[in-house]
Scaffold this motif. Sequence first.
Motif, PDB file in Angstrom:
ATOM      1  N   ALA A 166       8.638 -10.400  24.413  1.00  0.00           N
ATOM      2  CA  ALA A 166       9.871 -10.576  25.185  1.00  0.00           C
ATOM      3  C   ALA A 166       9.840  -9.767  26.468  1.00  0.00           C
ATOM      4  O   ALA A 166      10.524 -10.101  27.431  1.00  0.00           O
ATOM      5  CB  ALA A 166      11.087 -10.175  24.350  1.00  0.00           C
ATOM      6  N   ASP A 167       9.031  -8.717  26.483  1.00  0.00           N
ATOM      7  CA  ASP A 167       8.896  -7.890  27.677  1.00  0.00           C
ATOM      8  C   ASP A 167       8.044  -8.561  28.745  1.00  0.00           C
ATOM      9  O   ASP A 167       7.895  -8.038  29.841  1.00  0.00           O
ATOM     10  CB  ASP A 167       8.280  -6.525  27.330  1.00  0.00           C
ATOM     11  N   GLY A 168       7.449  -9.706  28.408  1.00  0.00           N
ATOM     12  CA  GLY A 168       6.635 -10.445  29.365  1.00  0.00           C
ATOM     13  C   GLY A 168       5.361  -9.755  29.775  1.00  0.00           C
ATOM     14  O   GLY A 168       5.026  -9.731  30.959  1.00  0.00           O
ATOM     15  N   PRO A 169       4.588  -9.186  28.812  1.00  0.00           N
ATOM     16  CA  PRO A 169       3.351  -8.521  29.211  1.00  0.00           C
ATOM     17  C   PRO A 169       2.352  -9.520  29.793  1.00  0.00           C
ATOM     18  O   PRO A 169       2.348 -10.694  29.440  1.00  0.00           O
ATOM     19  CB  PRO A 169       2.828  -7.902  27.918  1.00  0.00           C
ATOM     20  N   ASP A 170       1.537  -9.036  30.676  1.00  0.00           N
ATOM     21  CA  ASP A 170       0.483  -9.825  31.300  1.00  0.00           C
ATOM     22  C   ASP A 170      -0.435 -10.381  30.204  1.00  0.00           C
ATOM     23  O   ASP A 170      -0.862  -9.637  29.319  1.00  0.00           O
ATOM     24  CB  ASP A 170      -0.286  -8.895  32.238  1.00  0.00           C
ATOM     25  N   PRO A 171      -0.749 -11.678  30.230  1.00  0.00           N
ATOM     26  CA  PRO A 171      -1.639 -12.253  29.216  1.00  0.00           C
ATOM     27  C   PRO A 171      -2.978 -11.518  29.106  1.00  0.00           C
ATOM     28  O   PRO A 171      -3.518 -11.374  28.017  1.00  0.00           O
ATOM     29  CB  PRO A 171      -1.838 -13.700  29.681  1.00  0.00           C
ATOM     30  N   GLU A 172      -3.491 -11.031  30.232  1.00  0.00           N
ATOM     31  CA  GLU A 172      -4.750 -10.285  30.189  1.00  0.00           C
ATOM     32  C   GLU A 172      -4.561  -8.969  29.442  1.00  0.00           C
ATOM     33  O   GLU A 172      -5.438  -8.538  28.701  1.00  0.00           O
ATOM     34  CB  GLU A 172      -5.278 -10.032  31.605  1.00  0.00           C
ATOM     35  N   LYS A 173      -3.403  -8.347  29.615  1.00  0.00           N
ATOM     36  CA  LYS A 173      -3.129  -7.094  28.891  1.00  0.00           C
ATOM     37  C   LYS A 173      -3.110  -7.350  27.384  1.00  0.00           C
ATOM     38  O   LYS A 173      -3.605  -6.533  26.602  1.00  0.00           O
ATOM     39  CB  LYS A 173      -1.792  -6.500  29.343  1.00  0.00           C
ATOM     40  N   ILE A 174      -2.575  -8.480  26.972  1.00  0.00           N
ATOM     41  CA  ILE A 174      -2.548  -8.824  25.548  1.00  0.00           C
ATOM     42  C   ILE A 174      -3.970  -8.994  25.023  1.00  0.00           C
ATOM     43  O   ILE A 174      -4.327  -8.456  23.970  1.00  0.00           O
ATOM     44  CB  ILE A 174      -1.715 -10.095  25.304  1.00  0.00           C
ATOM     45  N   GLN A 175      -4.797  -9.728  25.769  1.00  0.00           N
ATOM     46  CA  GLN A 175      -6.176  -9.939  25.333  1.00  0.00           C
ATOM     47  C   GLN A 175      -6.937  -8.611  25.261  1.00  0.00           C
ATOM     48  O   GLN A 175      -7.708  -8.380  24.326  1.00  0.00           O
ATOM     49  CB  GLN A 175      -6.892 -10.932  26.254  1.00  0.00           C
ATOM     50  N   GLN A 176      -6.716  -7.745  26.218  1.00  0.00           N
ATOM     51  CA  GLN A 176      -7.358  -6.431  26.197  1.00  0.00           C
ATOM     52  C   GLN A 176      -6.876  -5.601  25.012  1.00  0.00           C
ATOM     53  O   GLN A 176      -7.661  -4.900  24.378  1.00  0.00           O
ATOM     54  CB  GLN A 176      -7.119  -5.694  27.512  1.00  0.00           C
ATOM     55  N   ALA A 177      -5.584  -5.704  24.704  1.00  0.00           N
ATOM     56  CA  ALA A 177      -5.042  -4.981  23.545  1.00  0.00           C
ATOM     57  C   ALA A 177      -5.680  -5.502  22.253  1.00  0.00           C
ATOM     58  O   ALA A 177      -5.994  -4.721  21.351  1.00  0.00           O
ATOM     59  CB  ALA A 177      -3.522  -5.116  23.499  1.00  0.00           C
ATOM     60  N   PHE A 178      -5.880  -6.829  22.160  1.00  0.00           N
ATOM     61  CA  PHE A 178      -6.576  -7.401  21.002  1.00  0.00           C
ATOM     62  C   PHE A 178      -7.988  -6.835  20.897  1.00  0.00           C
ATOM     63  O   PHE A 178      -8.455  -6.505  19.813  1.00  0.00           O
ATOM     64  CB  PHE A 178      -6.673  -8.922  21.125  1.00  0.00           C
ATOM     65  N   GLU A 179      -8.674  -6.753  22.030  1.00  0.00           N
ATOM     66  CA  GLU A 179     -10.068  -6.320  22.028  1.00  0.00           C
ATOM     67  C   GLU A 179     -10.231  -4.881  21.545  1.00  0.00           C
ATOM     68  O   GLU A 179     -11.192  -4.574  20.845  1.00  0.00           O
ATOM     69  CB  GLU A 179     -10.687  -6.500  23.414  1.00  0.00           C
TER      70      GLU A 179
END
Length: 190
Positions: free
Chosen positions: A50-63
């Motif tokens: 809901a905070d609208g994080p950058d999609p790249e930030k999400i992928q990096q967090a997954f990694e």
Amino acid sequence: MSVSSDHPARPRLLGLVGSPSPGGRSLTAVRALLAGAAAEGAEVEVLELADGPDPEKIQQAFEVADGIAFATPTYRARSSSLIKAVLENTERGIVGDTRSPLLGKAAAIVHTGATAHHFLAVDDLRDVLAGFFAAQVLAPGLYFEGADYDEPTVLGESAQQLAEAHGRAFAQFTAGVRAAPAVRALKPLL
């Protein structure tokens, strides 16, 4: 600082909250799960979509995470569109993909809903994570309905205890998956 093999690094766990509104029951539930994981020594972090994080930030967090807890409200017996969108934009490491951030990672599922009628939505998300991404999913998933909350953002005592127990199991499960290279190497079939 190096870590000896007798004391491996603490598992890093990410709670991804797919509610369209910040705060709320899904965040409360995943925080309870992560509290149990932290009690087992895991490092924990929460990202709210809901905070609208950058999609790249999400992928990096997954990694960088060793395990991801997917928390989502249930809509028509399915995960939220925010969780679906994240998964649709997550590569699997096949057919030209350059990344596979969920491959071989531990995963946990936390669904919330108004009533128990849609508890099987947990299975839908489990199938996607395990089959499509080759993530290793802790079973069973959690489903909390409105009656499990004393207040909109306060779990009742038994639900809190259940979430924390799952969190402790998730931390141990994640450490086990991380220590099993043959399990982490399994790839999606198609």
